[in-house]
Write a protein that holds these residues in place. Structure first.
Motif, short mmCIF file in Angstrom:
data_model
loop_
_atom_site.label_atom_id
_atom_site.label_comp_id
_atom_site.label_asym_id
_atom_site.label_seq_id
_atom_site.Cartn_x
_atom_site.Cartn_y
_atom_site.Cartn_z
N ILE A 271 2.64 12.90 -26.74
CA ILE A 271 1.86 11.70 -26.42
C ILE A 271 2.77 10.50 -26.20
N GLU A 272 3.76 10.34 -27.10
CA GLU A 272 4.69 9.22 -26.97
C GLU A 272 5.50 9.32 -25.68
N LEU A 273 5.85 10.53 -25.29
CA LEU A 273 6.60 10.72 -24.04
C LEU A 273 5.81 10.18 -22.86
N ILE A 274 4.52 10.49 -22.83
CA ILE A 274 3.68 10.05 -21.72
C ILE A 274 3.50 8.52 -21.74
N ILE A 275 3.17 7.98 -22.92
CA ILE A 275 2.91 6.54 -23.02
C ILE A 275 4.17 5.74 -22.75
N ASP A 276 5.29 6.22 -23.27
CA ASP A 276 6.54 5.50 -23.07
C ASP A 276 6.98 5.55 -21.61
N TRP B 268 5.27 4.63 -34.28
CA TRP B 268 5.23 4.65 -35.74
C TRP B 268 4.69 5.97 -36.28
N PHE B 269 3.84 6.64 -35.53
CA PHE B 269 3.23 7.87 -36.03
C PHE B 269 4.25 8.97 -36.30
N PRO B 270 5.16 9.29 -35.36
CA PRO B 270 6.18 10.30 -35.68
C PRO B 270 7.05 9.92 -36.87
N PHE B 271 7.32 8.62 -37.02
CA PHE B 271 8.13 8.18 -38.17
C PHE B 271 7.45 8.55 -39.48
N PHE B 272 6.18 8.21 -39.61
CA PHE B 272 5.47 8.48 -40.86
C PHE B 272 5.32 9.98 -41.12
N VAL B 273 5.07 10.75 -40.06
CA VAL B 273 4.94 12.20 -40.24
C VAL B 273 6.29 12.81 -40.62
N PHE B 274 7.36 12.35 -40.00
CA PHE B 274 8.69 12.84 -40.39
C PHE B 274 9.01 12.46 -41.84
N LEU B 275 8.59 11.29 -42.26
CA LEU B 275 8.82 10.86 -43.63
C LEU B 275 8.12 11.80 -44.61
N VAL B 276 6.86 12.13 -44.32
CA VAL B 276 6.12 13.07 -45.17
C VAL B 276 6.76 14.45 -45.11
N THR C 224 4.61 1.14 -28.49
CA THR C 224 5.13 0.70 -29.79
C THR C 224 4.31 1.27 -30.93
N ALA C 225 2.99 1.20 -30.81
CA ALA C 225 2.11 1.68 -31.88
C ALA C 225 2.30 3.18 -32.11
N PHE C 226 2.39 3.95 -31.04
CA PHE C 226 2.53 5.40 -31.21
C PHE C 226 3.90 5.79 -31.73
N TRP D 39 13.38 7.61 -35.66
CA TRP D 39 12.06 7.11 -35.28
C TRP D 39 11.77 5.75 -35.92
N PHE D 40 12.30 5.52 -37.11
CA PHE D 40 12.13 4.21 -37.73
C PHE D 40 12.81 3.13 -36.89
N ILE D 41 14.03 3.41 -36.44
CA ILE D 41 14.74 2.46 -35.59
C ILE D 41 13.98 2.23 -34.29
N ALA D 42 13.48 3.31 -33.69
CA ALA D 42 12.74 3.20 -32.43
C ALA D 42 11.50 2.33 -32.61
N ALA D 43 10.75 2.56 -33.68
CA ALA D 43 9.52 1.80 -33.90
C ALA D 43 9.81 0.33 -34.17
#
Length: 216
Positions: free
Chosen positions: A24-29, A139-147, A135-137, A106-110
């Motif tokens: 999804i991020e690939l498409i939106i970005d 953050w989602f991979p960052f949080f999932v990677f953190l978990v 930008t909003a999307f 991903w944190f740096i990217a967000a």
């Protein structure tokens, strides 16, 4: 304590979630980058070099995520197809390291995207809306990677607690807990005099009518 089957399910589900979010991020970005490149304001083309750099970095992180994470998720399938080197990807220490590394990326990217997206309202401005969506999307991979990193650390602790090594595949959460336990050592008494005394006592105990000879 989290049950072992749940840890397995969480690991696999989170990897699949990351892959979906990265697509999804690939498409939106890509849409945001295209809008930045083609933006025209009254005949003047603005460079947006900083915004392009932020979106470009996010695109780079997205692409390497889509390269590594599917290989990590299905490494055991790849190994079964004859690519033995892929097995190293699933070593628990490698998975923890890779997940932590992507969490930082991903944190740096967000954060970088958020800096250039700003806090204001887009007021129907298409370019702004597209950039804020990317930008909003991010953050989602960052949080999932953190978990996922936390889950993998729990798996590593479970493996180590069960006697496994850092090279144990992450999907083998049980570690060494299913290995057969060692049999207790058998004590062998090699003193013939001890055996003779035991046999003699057993004979007289089972034959009370026979008198035990007095000691010399």
């Amino acid at each position: 304590m989290i049950p072992t089957p749940l840890l397995r399910l969480l690991r696999y589900s989170l990897y699949l979630t990351i892959i979906g979010l990265a697509v999804i991020e690939l498409i939106i970005d890509a849409v945001a980058l295209g809008a930045l490149a083609s933006f025209d304001y009254g005949g003047f083309r603005l460079s947006f070099s900083a915004e392009k750099g932020a979106a470009g970095y996010t695109m780079f992180v997205t692409l390497i995520t889509l390269l590594f994470i599917p290989a990590l998720t299905f490494a055991n399938v790849i190994v079964n197809r004859g690519v033995g080197a892929a097995a190293k990807l699933n070593h628990i220490i490698n998975e923890v390291s890779i997940s932590a590394f992507f969490t930082i990326l991903w944190f740096i990217a967000a954060v970088v995207m958020a800096v250039y997206a700003g806090n204001g309202d887009c007021r129907g401005f298409s370019l702004c809306s597209k950039f804020k969506a990317a930008t909003a999307f991010a953050w989602f991979p960052f949080f999932v990677f953190l978990v996922q990193t936390v889950v993998l650390v729990l798996i590593m602790m479970r493996i180590r607690g069960n006697g496994g090594s850092m090279k144990t595949p992450a999907y083998e959460v049980d570690g060494a807990e299913n290995l057969p336990t060692a049999a207790p050592p058998i004590h062998v008494d090699n003193d013939p005099y001890t055996h003779s005394a035991k046999d003699e006592n057993a004979y007289y105990n089972s034959n009370p009518q026979v008198a035990m000879p007095a000691p010399a």
